[in-house]
Scaffold this motif. Structure first.
Motif, mmCIF file in Angstrom:
data_model
loop_
_atom_site.group_PDB
_atom_site.id
_atom_site.type_symbol
_atom_site.label_atom_id
_atom_site.label_comp_id
_atom_site.label_asym_id
_atom_site.label_seq_id
_atom_site.Cartn_x
_atom_site.Cartn_y
_atom_site.Cartn_z
ATOM 1 N N SER A 80 3.659 5.536 12.490
ATOM 2 C CA SER A 80 4.978 5.301 11.899
ATOM 3 C C SER A 80 4.893 5.408 10.389
ATOM 4 O O SER A 80 3.827 5.250 9.789
ATOM 5 C CB SER A 80 5.490 3.912 12.291
ATOM 6 O OG SER A 80 5.630 3.773 13.687
ATOM 7 N N MET A 81 6.046 5.664 9.757
ATOM 8 C CA MET A 81 6.091 5.670 8.304
ATOM 9 C C MET A 81 7.501 5.367 7.826
ATOM 10 O O MET A 81 8.481 5.618 8.525
ATOM 11 C CB MET A 81 5.621 6.997 7.722
ATOM 12 C CG MET A 81 6.436 8.201 8.121
ATOM 13 S SD MET A 81 5.874 9.719 7.290
ATOM 14 C CE MET A 81 6.583 9.480 5.674
ATOM 15 N N HIS A 82 7.579 4.780 6.631
ATOM 16 C CA HIS A 82 8.851 4.609 5.940
ATOM 17 C C HIS A 82 9.037 5.747 4.953
ATOM 18 O O HIS A 82 8.078 6.424 4.559
ATOM 19 C CB HIS A 82 8.881 3.268 5.191
ATOM 20 C CG HIS A 82 9.416 2.135 6.003
ATOM 21 N ND1 HIS A 82 10.711 2.094 6.459
ATOM 22 C CD2 HIS A 82 8.828 0.979 6.427
ATOM 23 C CE1 HIS A 82 10.903 0.974 7.138
ATOM 24 N NE2 HIS A 82 9.778 0.280 7.134
ATOM 25 N N THR A 89 15.451 -2.327 0.109
ATOM 26 C CA THR A 89 16.807 -1.795 0.200
ATOM 27 C C THR A 89 16.926 -0.410 -0.432
ATOM 28 O O THR A 89 17.526 0.498 0.137
ATOM 29 C CB THR A 89 17.800 -2.767 -0.461
ATOM 30 O OG1 THR A 89 17.768 -4.004 0.242
ATOM 31 C CG2 THR A 89 19.210 -2.198 -0.424
ATOM 32 N N TYR A 90 16.394 -0.213 -1.617
ATOM 33 C CA TYR A 90 16.474 1.078 -2.309
ATOM 34 C C TYR A 90 17.913 1.576 -2.422
ATOM 35 O O TYR A 90 18.258 2.680 -1.987
ATOM 36 C CB TYR A 90 15.605 2.133 -1.607
ATOM 37 C CG TYR A 90 14.124 1.948 -1.831
ATOM 38 C CD1 TYR A 90 13.594 2.020 -3.117
ATOM 39 C CD2 TYR A 90 13.251 1.712 -0.773
ATOM 40 C CE1 TYR A 90 12.236 1.847 -3.346
ATOM 41 C CE2 TYR A 90 11.884 1.534 -0.995
ATOM 42 C CZ TYR A 90 11.387 1.606 -2.276
ATOM 43 O OH TYR A 90 10.047 1.439 -2.499
ATOM 44 N N ARG A 125 6.995 -1.433 0.476
ATOM 45 C CA ARG A 125 7.649 -2.581 -0.136
ATOM 46 C C ARG A 125 8.499 -3.337 0.877
ATOM 47 O O ARG A 125 9.255 -2.738 1.640
ATOM 48 C CB ARG A 125 8.532 -2.119 -1.292
ATOM 49 C CG ARG A 125 7.772 -1.983 -2.593
ATOM 50 C CD ARG A 125 8.689 -1.534 -3.694
ATOM 51 N NE ARG A 125 8.131 -1.873 -4.997
ATOM 52 C CZ ARG A 125 8.456 -1.270 -6.124
ATOM 53 N NH1 ARG A 125 9.331 -0.287 -6.117
ATOM 54 N NH2 ARG A 125 7.923 -1.645 -7.269
ATOM 55 N N SER A 126 8.372 -4.658 0.868
ATOM 56 C CA SER A 126 9.204 -5.508 1.703
ATOM 57 C C SER A 126 9.355 -6.863 1.026
ATOM 58 O O SER A 126 8.373 -7.613 0.915
ATOM 59 C CB SER A 126 8.599 -5.691 3.097
ATOM 60 O OG SER A 126 9.371 -6.621 3.831
ATOM 61 N N GLN A 180 0.065 -9.981 -0.474
ATOM 62 C CA GLN A 180 1.261 -9.165 -0.260
ATOM 63 C C GLN A 180 2.045 -8.892 -1.540
ATOM 64 O O GLN A 180 2.228 -7.742 -1.920
ATOM 65 C CB GLN A 180 2.157 -9.851 0.784
ATOM 66 C CG GLN A 180 1.508 -9.927 2.158
ATOM 67 C CD GLN A 180 2.299 -10.806 3.107
ATOM 68 O OE1 GLN A 180 2.772 -11.887 2.743
ATOM 69 N NE2 GLN A 180 2.442 -10.352 4.348
ATOM 70 N N GLN A 181 2.583 -9.932 -2.158
ATOM 71 C CA GLN A 181 3.338 -9.781 -3.410
ATOM 72 C C GLN A 181 4.459 -8.745 -3.280
ATOM 73 O O GLN A 181 4.652 -7.879 -4.118
ATOM 74 C CB GLN A 181 2.405 -9.404 -4.561
ATOM 75 C CG GLN A 181 1.353 -10.471 -4.865
ATOM 76 C CD GLN A 181 0.345 -10.018 -5.895
ATOM 77 O OE1 GLN A 181 -0.059 -8.853 -5.904
ATOM 78 N NE2 GLN A 181 -0.066 -10.928 -6.763
ATOM 79 N N GLY A 182 5.217 -8.877 -2.183
ATOM 80 C CA GLY A 182 6.344 -7.969 -1.962
ATOM 81 C C GLY A 182 5.999 -6.690 -1.230
ATOM 82 O O GLY A 182 6.828 -5.786 -1.166
#
Length: 617
Positions: free
Chosen positions: A327-329, A198-199, A573-574, A583-585
């Motif tokens: 792609s990138m976030h 969310t950030y 992060r997800s 994964q751990q988030g």
């Protein structure tokens, strides 16, 4: 068909869905205008029950809870021992902004709600000037106060907005208070459930901007397909009509001018000189452009190029191009990112694409990224896919949700219409087909064409899988495809399907419409440093590398494929992703880890792009 017509009629009749719901002020290039940068130390305080917005019986919050009050609670309490304050922004902890609250304190890791921010600054407002607070982005809603007075609100976590404070700004000390509310619902854009962090918070810079009384609110300068430099300018102010406008492109020795009409608008064009060098990934030429009008002036660096579709080809400057992308976030490298996208952070990511992968294209998913990123893409020579967060299960039947999406799309397009790098506007990602959804997205497509006829429209779709006689065919039968310039599909055969990787090259692709196709996503998770050479288990680097080899072999057989943006450049992060070992988030589909370690698949894609890396086919 009847449901589709009814859905379209409902949207057209809904007053809140009108494109005319534009913001009062655009303040184009607000990040570059003269003013005061308010980045730096801010006080912050959580407000999980929204006590600072309303009392527990409704109505205005009590005096003890008003975070935005223009007082020092400690000073008031010393003068009046009976005074009650259950908050004190003046003495609350301090953080450096911009940046998400995820990095403020360990307790904020999964906080979702309202946080207050406050700081003071000195100002010297001058007669005859206008003043605005310009926000790069506040995720997700912003409620803004200056000197204890509410000056405006904004919904949408990824687009800029400006609020006029000319009558509220005072000489000397000023106090700005911002309520940032990250909470989303099924009616917001994006909805509650996504696949990224969310950030929440003030994630992009805040500026106090000074302008003349009559200012250049919007300007758009571009190269038309018939070889002309065209300008569209809109002024704001009581005297916006009848103003002289002048456009100057210095290095080309070009100047053209005109006079605004009664509402402050003007459009004009001139033949582009033969000396103009068209912007491209190979030669990302930018020109210094000035717009002067009404005593105001704005400067920009703009590239000139054309992009269009012919048959199944995408043409850049009239020549076919294959989009070699990823792609990138919007998330910087590091083990504790806070969405603080500085120029250095942006360059580190885009350099991996341009120089490491030999790419010419980036999909900025799944929301508008910082203007730092798009300006840098202009400079470095990377074509850009830009999209709004109409993602998964948006409430397509709600007129207010459509109005919100249209507003976000307009804010995104207007901000970046002068960026030569941006060639694709995307209206959605992986949305389930329904008559309501089709009407919703077709409205957005029509808006894009009205706002910007110089670029292409796309959306990330899903495809239907057919199996017959041992042959797998992916059919792009989404009805939205007929409305788009470029089809795009997210495909994860071999990761989210049970297909052996060896089967992937034999998968066929078909479409009832003849248009260029982009593979907007494909990918597989791998934790950097986890190896399984013998079994190539999922989450191993070996599996991810082989997945890329076989998917690229499949892609090479699709005759109308004109580009790709695999998922994704960097692990991000997800909170959805909670495997305790791998994964751990974090979503681990990155070709590099969160700290920048390249995985084996990085070299696989880089080698493929090196082979197809010619500017034309």
């Amino acid at each position: 068909m009847k449901r589709l017509l009814l859905a379209l009629l409902a949207i057209l009749l809904a007053p809140s869905a009108a494109l005319a719901q534009q913001p009062d002020i655009t303040l184009i290039n607000g990040d570059l205008r003269p003013g005061l940068d308010l980045s730096g130390p801010w006080h912050w305080s959580v407000d999980p029950y929204r006590d600072g917005l309303a009392g527990f019986h409704g109505g205005e919050p009590g005096s003890s809870s008003r975070r935005y009050a223009d007082v020092d609670p400690e000073e008031v309490a010393r003068r009046d021992p009976r005074a009650l304050f259950e908050q004190d922004m003046v003495h609350s902890p301090v953080v450096t902004l911009p940046g998400s609250w995820i990095g403020h304190d360990q307790s904020m890791r999964y906080y979702d709600g309202l946080v207050w921010y406050q700081r003071t600054f000195a100002a010297d407002p001058k007669p005859g000037k206008r003043y605005f607070l310009r926000f790069g982005a506040v995720d997700y809603r912003a409620i803004v106060y200056l000197n204890g007075k509410k000056v405006g609100e904004h919904e949408g976590g990824f687009t800029p907005f400006a609020l006029e404070v000319t009558g509220t700004l005072r000489p000397g000390r000023n106090q700005i208070t911002v309520g940032a509310d990250s909470e989303r619902t099924w009616d917001t854009v994006p909805p509650i459930v996504t696949d990224w962090e969310t950030y929440g918070g003030i994630t992009r810079p805040v500026r106090l901007v000074e302008t003349p009384q009559t200012l250049i609110d919007d300007s758009w300068i571009r190269l038309t397909k018939d070889g002309r430099l065209r300008a569209t300018v809109k002024l704001s102010g009581a005297n916006a009509g009848g103003q002289h406008v002048r456009i100057i492109v210095r290095q080309l020795g070009v100047a053209f001018e005109g006079v605004t009409d009664a509402d402050g608008s003007w459009s004009g064009d001139v033949r582009a000189p033969s000396s103009l060098k068209r912007w491209s990934p190979e030669v990302p030429t930018l020109y210094d452009v000035s717009v002067e009008a009404g005593g105001d002036r704005i400067d920009d660096r703009i590239g000139f190029r054309t992009v269009e579709v012919r048959g199944t080809d995408i043409l850049l400057n009239g020549k076919p191009i294959f989009l070699r992308g990823i792609s990138m976030h919007e998330e910087e490298l590091g083990t504790n990112p806070t969405r603080a996208m500085t120029p250095a952070a942006a360059r580190a990511l885009l350099s991996e694409i341009k120089n490491g992968l030999h790419g010419n294209f980036v999909r900025l998913a799944h929301y508008p990224h910082s203007d730092v990123m798009t300006r840098l893409a202009d400079e470095m020579g990377l074509l850009v896919w830009s999209e709004i967060p109409v993602y998964w299960r948006v409430n397509f039947g709600r007129a207010e949700t459509l109005a919100l999406a249209r507003k976000m799309q307009r804010e995104n397009i207007v901000r970046d219409r002068n960026r030569a790098s941006v060639v694709l506007w995307s209206v959605a990602n992986e949305t389930p087909v329904s008559p309501e959804r089709n009407a919703f997205l077709n409205t957005l497509v029509a808006d894009v064409r009205q706002l910007d006829d110089s670029r292409l429209v796309t959306a990330a779709l899903l495809a239907r899988r057919d199996e017959a006689g041992g042959t797998i065919t992916q059919v792009i039968d989404d009805p939205l495809a007929a409305s788009l310039d470029v089809m795009a599909v997210n495909t994860y055969n071999g990761w989210y399907s049970g297909d052996p990787l060896s089967v992937l090259p034999s998968i066929n692709w078909a479409s009832p419409v003849r248009k260029p196709l982009i593979f907007s996503e494909f990918g597989a998770d791998a934790k950097a440093g986890f190896h399984d050479t013998d079994n190539q288990r999922k989450f191993s680097e070996e599996f991810q590398a082989e997945y890329y080899r076989q998917t690229l072999a499949m892609a090479a057989k699709v005759p109308f494929l004109r580009g790709m943006s695999p998922w994704i450049l960097k692990d991000f992060r997800s909170p959805r992703r909670q495997h305790p070992e791998f994964q751990q988030g974090w979503n681990r589909k990155g070709l590099i880890s969160e700290s920048g370690q390249r995985k084996q698949a990085f070299d696989v894609l880089a080698g493929y792009y090196r082979q197809v890396g010619q500017p034309s086919r």
